[in-house]
Design a protein around this motif. Structure first.
Motif, PDB file in Angstrom:
ATOM      1  N   ASP A 216       8.727 -10.407 -51.601  1.00  0.00           N
ATOM      2  CA  ASP A 216       9.773 -10.677 -52.588  1.00  0.00           C
ATOM      3  C   ASP A 216      10.612  -9.425 -52.828  1.00  0.00           C
ATOM      4  O   ASP A 216      10.132  -8.302 -52.735  1.00  0.00           O
ATOM      5  N   PHE A 217      11.878  -9.665 -53.167  1.00  0.00           N
ATOM      6  CA  PHE A 217      12.813  -8.576 -53.414  1.00  0.00           C
ATOM      7  C   PHE A 217      13.385  -8.752 -54.815  1.00  0.00           C
ATOM      8  O   PHE A 217      14.382  -9.438 -55.016  1.00  0.00           O
ATOM      9  N   SER A 218      12.748  -8.127 -55.789  1.00  0.00           N
ATOM     10  CA  SER A 218      13.122  -8.338 -57.182  1.00  0.00           C
ATOM     11  C   SER A 218      14.523  -7.862 -57.558  1.00  0.00           C
ATOM     12  O   SER A 218      15.141  -8.462 -58.432  1.00  0.00           O
ATOM     13  N   PRO A 219      15.088  -6.809 -56.932  1.00  0.00           N
ATOM     14  CA  PRO A 219      16.431  -6.394 -57.342  1.00  0.00           C
ATOM     15  C   PRO A 219      17.524  -7.442 -57.063  1.00  0.00           C
ATOM     16  O   PRO A 219      18.561  -7.439 -57.710  1.00  0.00           O
ATOM     17  N   PHE A 220      17.281  -8.311 -56.093  1.00  0.00           N
ATOM     18  CA  PHE A 220      18.267  -9.328 -55.739  1.00  0.00           C
ATOM     19  C   PHE A 220      17.478 -10.571 -55.330  1.00  0.00           C
ATOM     20  O   PHE A 220      17.231 -10.795 -54.137  1.00  0.00           O
ATOM     21  N   PRO A 221      17.022 -11.376 -56.307  1.00  0.00           N
ATOM     22  CA  PRO A 221      16.075 -12.462 -56.049  1.00  0.00           C
ATOM     23  C   PRO A 221      16.503 -13.462 -54.984  1.00  0.00           C
ATOM     24  O   PRO A 221      15.655 -14.076 -54.347  1.00  0.00           O
ATOM     25  N   LEU A 222      17.787 -13.615 -54.734  1.00  0.00           N
ATOM     26  CA  LEU A 222      18.239 -14.563 -53.719  1.00  0.00           C
ATOM     27  C   LEU A 222      17.674 -14.203 -52.340  1.00  0.00           C
ATOM     28  O   LEU A 222      17.371 -15.084 -51.538  1.00  0.00           O
ATOM     29  N   VAL A 223      17.482 -12.910 -52.077  1.00  0.00           N
ATOM     30  CA  VAL A 223      16.894 -12.479 -50.804  1.00  0.00           C
ATOM     31  C   VAL A 223      15.500 -13.069 -50.648  1.00  0.00           C
ATOM     32  O   VAL A 223      15.089 -13.470 -49.558  1.00  0.00           O
TER      33      VAL A 223
ATOM     34  N   TYR B 229      13.130   2.034 -57.230  1.00  0.00           N
ATOM     35  CA  TYR B 229      13.980   1.061 -56.554  1.00  0.00           C
ATOM     36  C   TYR B 229      13.703   1.049 -55.045  1.00  0.00           C
ATOM     37  O   TYR B 229      13.571  -0.018 -54.433  1.00  0.00           O
ATOM     38  N   ALA B 230      13.577   2.223 -54.435  1.00  0.00           N
ATOM     39  CA  ALA B 230      13.266   2.297 -53.006  1.00  0.00           C
ATOM     40  C   ALA B 230      11.935   1.610 -52.712  1.00  0.00           C
ATOM     41  O   ALA B 230      11.793   0.924 -51.688  1.00  0.00           O
TER      42      ALA B 230
ATOM     43  N   GLY C 108      25.401  -3.192 -52.909  1.00  0.00           N
ATOM     44  CA  GLY C 108      24.987  -4.486 -52.375  1.00  0.00           C
ATOM     45  C   GLY C 108      24.274  -5.340 -53.409  1.00  0.00           C
ATOM     46  O   GLY C 108      24.498  -6.540 -53.508  1.00  0.00           O
ATOM     47  N   THR C 109      23.414  -4.708 -54.196  1.00  0.00           N
ATOM     48  CA  THR C 109      22.654  -5.443 -55.217  1.00  0.00           C
ATOM     49  C   THR C 109      23.214  -5.244 -56.613  1.00  0.00           C
ATOM     50  O   THR C 109      22.882  -5.997 -57.521  1.00  0.00           O
ATOM     51  N   GLY C 110      24.007  -4.196 -56.792  1.00  0.00           N
ATOM     52  CA  GLY C 110      24.508  -3.868 -58.116  1.00  0.00           C
ATOM     53  C   GLY C 110      23.550  -2.984 -58.906  1.00  0.00           C
ATOM     54  O   GLY C 110      23.815  -2.625 -60.043  1.00  0.00           O
ATOM     55  N   LYS C 111      22.428  -2.619 -58.316  1.00  0.00           N
ATOM     56  CA  LYS C 111      21.432  -1.796 -58.993  1.00  0.00           C
ATOM     57  C   LYS C 111      21.958  -0.381 -59.185  1.00  0.00           C
ATOM     58  O   LYS C 111      22.540   0.210 -58.291  1.00  0.00           O
ATOM     59  N   ALA C 112      21.730   0.155 -60.377  1.00  0.00           N
ATOM     60  CA  ALA C 112      22.119   1.527 -60.673  1.00  0.00           C
ATOM     61  C   ALA C 112      20.941   2.235 -61.332  1.00  0.00           C
ATOM     62  O   ALA C 112      20.123   1.606 -62.001  1.00  0.00           O
ATOM     63  N   SER C 113      20.864   3.531 -61.106  1.00  0.00           N
ATOM     64  CA  SER C 113      19.848   4.325 -61.784  1.00  0.00           C
ATOM     65  C   SER C 113      20.445   5.673 -62.128  1.00  0.00           C
ATOM     66  O   SER C 113      21.455   6.084 -61.547  1.00  0.00           O
TER      67      SER C 113
ATOM     68  N   VAL D  90      21.441  16.755 -54.380  1.00  0.00           N
ATOM     69  CA  VAL D  90      22.188  15.500 -54.517  1.00  0.00           C
ATOM     70  C   VAL D  90      22.240  15.123 -55.990  1.00  0.00           C
ATOM     71  O   VAL D  90      21.204  15.025 -56.659  1.00  0.00           O
ATOM     72  N   VAL D  91      23.448  14.900 -56.505  1.00  0.00           N
ATOM     73  CA  VAL D  91      23.615  14.455 -57.887  1.00  0.00           C
ATOM     74  C   VAL D  91      24.190  13.036 -57.963  1.00  0.00           C
ATOM     75  O   VAL D  91      24.081  12.382 -59.000  1.00  0.00           O
ATOM     76  N   LYS D  92      24.795  12.568 -56.853  1.00  0.00           N
ATOM     77  CA  LYS D  92      25.317  11.200 -56.776  1.00  0.00           C
ATOM     78  C   LYS D  92      25.020  10.647 -55.395  1.00  0.00           C
ATOM     79  O   LYS D  92      25.154  11.337 -54.388  1.00  0.00           O
ATOM     80  N   CYS D  93      24.638   9.373 -55.378  1.00  0.00           N
ATOM     81  CA  CYS D  93      24.451   8.673 -54.112  1.00  0.00           C
ATOM     82  C   CYS D  93      24.897   7.234 -54.326  1.00  0.00           C
ATOM     83  O   CYS D  93      24.361   6.542 -55.194  1.00  0.00           O
ATOM     84  N   TYR D  94      25.907   6.827 -53.569  1.00  0.00           N
ATOM     85  CA  TYR D  94      26.386   5.447 -53.622  1.00  0.00           C
ATOM     86  C   TYR D  94      26.190   4.824 -52.255  1.00  0.00           C
ATOM     87  O   TYR D  94      26.569   5.410 -51.247  1.00  0.00           O
TER      88      TYR D  94
END
Length: 144
Positions: free
Chosen positions: A91-98, A53-54, A39-44, A123-127
């Motif tokens: 404020d929502f810094s990962p997706f400032p438009l929000v 991020y959470a 949704g935001t494009g954020k990856a870690s 868990v090694v992957k979460c999308y």
């Protein structure tokens, strides 16, 4: 080796931790967690980055709660269909438009998370997938 039922219980533990403000059960994830929020494009690439991020989500939606629509699992993977209810409070810094949305706006968001596990059951992957356009509209951001 963890079973499908073990993975379902892990997802429930994660949801419970987010809903009750308990510490995230870090023992459920590998430290090299490959995480992507589509949704935001954020990856870690680590569990610590994911937790940072959470924290940004909870800063913007302080009363955020999750529920389970469905959890489907195998011994190596799991799909979690969920819903989120929240109020935009910051404020929502990962997706400032929000952040341009109206404070106090209520949000109901539906999405899904896919998890992949290592041989130890961590868990090694979460999308995560959800409709960002719906979120933006619910907080009052005008989309041309």
């Amino acid at each position: 080796m963890a079973t499908a039922q073990d993975h379902i219980e892990q997802v429930k533990q994660i949801v419970d931790a987010f809903n009750t403000g308990k510490e995230f059960p870090a023992s459920l994830t590998d430290e090299r967690l490959d995480y992507k929020d589509w949704g935001t494009g954020k990856a870690s690439s680590t569990a610590d980055e994911f937790m940072e991020y959470a924290t940004e989500w909870f800063a913007a939606f302080s009363d955020m709660t999750f529920g389970n629509d469905d959890i489907i699992a195998t011994d190596r993977a799991c799909v979690h269909r969920w819903w989120m209810k929240a109020t935009l409070t910051g404020d929502f810094s990962p997706f400032p438009l929000v952040s341009k949305g109206k404070r106090g706006s209520s949000v109901i968001l539906h999405g899904s998370s896919t998890y992949e596990y290592d041989s130890d059951g961590k868990v090694v992957k979460c999308y995560e997938y959800y409709d960002m356009l719906s979120l933006l509209r619910q907080v009052g951001v005008e989309i041309p």
